[in-house]
Structure formats: structure tokens, C-alpha cells
Design a protein around this motif. Structure first.
Motif, PDB file in Angstrom:
ATOM      1  N   LYS A   1      58.085  33.318  24.748  1.00 52.37           N
ATOM      2  CA  LYS A   1      58.991  33.598  23.635  1.00 52.37           C
ATOM      3  C   LYS A   1      58.446  33.140  22.287  1.00 52.37           C
ATOM      4  O   LYS A   1      59.032  33.411  21.264  1.00 52.37           O
ATOM      5  CB  LYS A   1      60.347  32.964  23.906  1.00 52.37           C
TER       6      LYS A   1
ATOM      7  N   THR B   1      58.188  41.457  23.724  1.00 47.39           N
ATOM      8  CA  THR B   1      59.144  40.378  23.946  1.00 47.39           C
ATOM      9  C   THR B   1      60.585  40.853  23.788  1.00 47.39           C
ATOM     10  O   THR B   1      61.475  40.400  24.497  1.00 47.39           O
ATOM     11  CB  THR B   1      58.843  39.204  22.996  1.00 47.39           C
TER      12      THR B   1
ATOM     13  N   ASN C   1      62.268  40.355  27.161  1.00 46.18           N
ATOM     14  CA  ASN C   1      62.890  39.062  26.890  1.00 46.18           C
ATOM     15  C   ASN C   1      61.933  37.888  27.123  1.00 46.18           C
ATOM     16  O   ASN C   1      62.331  36.829  27.571  1.00 46.18           O
ATOM     17  CB  ASN C   1      64.171  38.894  27.697  1.00 46.18           C
ATOM     18  N   GLY C   2      60.660  38.093  26.836  1.00 48.29           N
ATOM     19  CA  GLY C   2      59.681  37.014  26.908  1.00 48.29           C
ATOM     20  C   GLY C   2      59.130  36.722  28.288  1.00 48.29           C
ATOM     21  O   GLY C   2      58.445  35.718  28.475  1.00 48.29           O
ATOM     22  N   LYS C   3      59.392  37.567  29.272  1.00 49.29           N
ATOM     23  CA  LYS C   3      58.935  37.302  30.642  1.00 49.29           C
ATOM     24  C   LYS C   3      57.416  37.367  30.779  1.00 49.29           C
ATOM     25  O   LYS C   3      56.827  36.595  31.512  1.00 49.29           O
ATOM     26  CB  LYS C   3      59.574  38.279  31.615  1.00 49.29           C
TER      27      LYS C   3
ATOM     28  N   THR D   1      58.736  39.341  14.717  1.00 52.46           N
ATOM     29  CA  THR D   1      59.764  38.498  15.338  1.00 52.46           C
ATOM     30  C   THR D   1      60.523  37.662  14.322  1.00 52.46           C
ATOM     31  O   THR D   1      61.490  37.001  14.683  1.00 52.46           O
ATOM     32  CB  THR D   1      59.128  37.552  16.372  1.00 52.46           C
TER      33      THR D   1
ATOM     34  N   TRP E   1      51.537  32.328  22.014  1.00 54.92           N
ATOM     35  CA  TRP E   1      50.873  33.506  22.579  1.00 54.92           C
ATOM     36  C   TRP E   1      49.596  33.819  21.810  1.00 54.92           C
ATOM     37  O   TRP E   1      48.549  34.061  22.395  1.00 54.92           O
ATOM     38  CB  TRP E   1      51.837  34.692  22.551  1.00 54.92           C
TER      39      TRP E   1
ATOM     40  N   TRP F   1      54.889  37.364  28.129  1.00 55.33           N
ATOM     41  CA  TRP F   1      54.043  36.636  27.178  1.00 55.33           C
ATOM     42  C   TRP F   1      54.716  35.408  26.585  1.00 55.33           C
ATOM     43  O   TRP F   1      54.190  34.795  25.677  1.00 55.33           O
ATOM     44  CB  TRP F   1      53.599  37.573  26.052  1.00 55.33           C
TER      45      TRP F   1
ATOM     46  N   ARG G   1      67.810  40.167  19.847  1.00 53.05           N
ATOM     47  CA  ARG G   1      67.503  39.168  20.879  1.00 53.05           C
ATOM     48  C   ARG G   1      68.751  38.414  21.309  1.00 53.05           C
ATOM     49  O   ARG G   1      68.828  37.933  22.434  1.00 53.05           O
ATOM     50  CB  ARG G   1      66.461  38.169  20.355  1.00 53.05           C
TER      51      ARG G   1
ATOM     52  N   PHE H   1      53.373  41.808  20.301  1.00 54.21           N
ATOM     53  CA  PHE H   1      54.187  40.712  20.814  1.00 54.21           C
ATOM     54  C   PHE H   1      55.681  40.934  20.596  1.00 54.21           C
ATOM     55  O   PHE H   1      56.473  40.814  21.524  1.00 54.21           O
ATOM     56  CB  PHE H   1      53.768  39.370  20.199  1.00 54.21           C
TER      57      PHE H   1
END
Length: 181
Positions: A86, A76, A80-82, A40, A91, A84, A49, A72
Motif C-alpha cells: 500500500k 493498488t 487494494n494493495g495485495k 496515489t 514499492w 505491491w 480507496r 502503482f
């Protein structure tokens, strides 16, 4: 879905394309080799993103090749992070622990792995070789060798060297990687 952006030929040019606005206006994103998007902190992950897509799809042969921590960024990016959140660090703190003092390795906490796998099950589709192997015809490869005119050969050699070629008409050809040549 009207416009699909596919990143089959590499994700190396994502930052440039996002900066130039070339990713805008697409409804769907398809990323081949999704495992390249596990970190990330990379510029290409952050660039994707920023772009809004109605649907995001990731293709990979090895979803967690380096273990559950590498999931992750991929998950993600797709949802879009729903599932686990952002923040990778939040996390990781929630679902993983350091097994002993002064260790740099992280292992899933007790009971975490089944929960993470359940989350993945709602997002992934695993294709077993038995599902498709019978239907595929044998591979037929027909190499065709040809000599290029000198000017074309020079352009091709430049493209191989730089992965970028500007044509006389102003168009630019970008090869995402040497593999597409």
C-alpha cells in the motif's frame, strides 16, 4: 453482483460523491480511463480507496503510458494493495533505483521488470485489435440538430458553464466533464 458503480463519464466528481455517501452500497467499481488514477496522492484516488467494493475493474487503452512507475496507483486501486503493498515509496525503493547521483529519474532494478509484468499478467487482460475488429460494425453517426426552447437553452448554457445544474424539483444534474454534454 447486484449494484455496479461505473465511472465512465469521469472521475472528477468522485470526492464529492464519496463525501455525500453516494458511492456506498455498490458491489462493483468500474473505472474508465484508469490512468487518471495513477497518482496515489490525489483526493479522488484516496476517496475511492475508502469505499469497499467486492470487485474493482479498470479500463484503459494505455496502462503504463508514462512508464512503470505510473502503474502503482492503478494496480493498488484495483487490487487494494495485495500485489505491491500500500506504500508507493516502499514499492519504489524495492523495485526501482536512481541510475546516477543527483538524478530525479527512477529505473527498474535488475530483474524487476519481468517480476512486475508477471504481477500485472494476473490482473490484466489485454485485448488485441484482431480479437474484436472483425466483429464490430462500421460506425454510423447521425447528428440531429434542434432548437431548444429559451428556458431550456438557458439551463443548458448554465450546465455547460458550471457542469452543475439544479432543477426546480430539487434534483441536481452533474456533468462529469464537458465531454458528456
Amino acid at each position: 453482483i447486484k449494484r455496479i458503480l461505473d465511472l465512465y463519464h469521469g472521475v472528477e466528481n468522485v470526492v464529492w460523491a464519496q463525501r455525500e455517501g453516494l458511492l456506498d452500497g455498490f458491489d462493483m467499481l468500474v473505472v474508465d480511463e484508469l490512468t487518471k488514477m495513477k497518482a496515489t496522492t490525489t483526493a479522488r484516488w484516496k476517496a475511492l480507496r475508502k469505499v469497499l467494493f467486492q470487485v474493482r475493474i479498470g479500463l484503459t487503452g494505455t496502462l503504463s503510458a508514462q512508464g512503470p512507475l505510473s502503474l502503482f496507483g492503478q494496480v493498488t486501486l484495483i487490487d487494494n494493495g495485495k500485489r505491491w503493498g500500500k506504500s508507493f515509496y516502499k514499492w519504489r525503493e524495492r523495485w526501482f533505483e536512481v541510475p546516477y547521483a543527483n538524478s530525479w529519474s527512477w529505473v527498474p532494478r535488475g530483474g524487476a521488470e519481468p517480476k512486475l509484468l508477471r504481477d500485472l499478467a494476473t490482473l490484466t487482460h489485454v485485448i488485441d485489435k484482431a480479437e474484436y475488429a472483425k466483429e464490430l460494425p462500421p460506425i454510423v453517426s447521425t447528428p440531429i440538430m434542434m432548437d431548444l426552447p429559451p428556458e431550456s437553452r438557458e439551463q443548458y448554457d448554465e450546465l455547460r458553464r458550471t457542469l452543475l445544474l439544479e432543477l426546480e424539483n430539487g434534483a441536481t444534474i452533474f456533468a462529469g466533464s464537458g465531454g458528456v454534454l
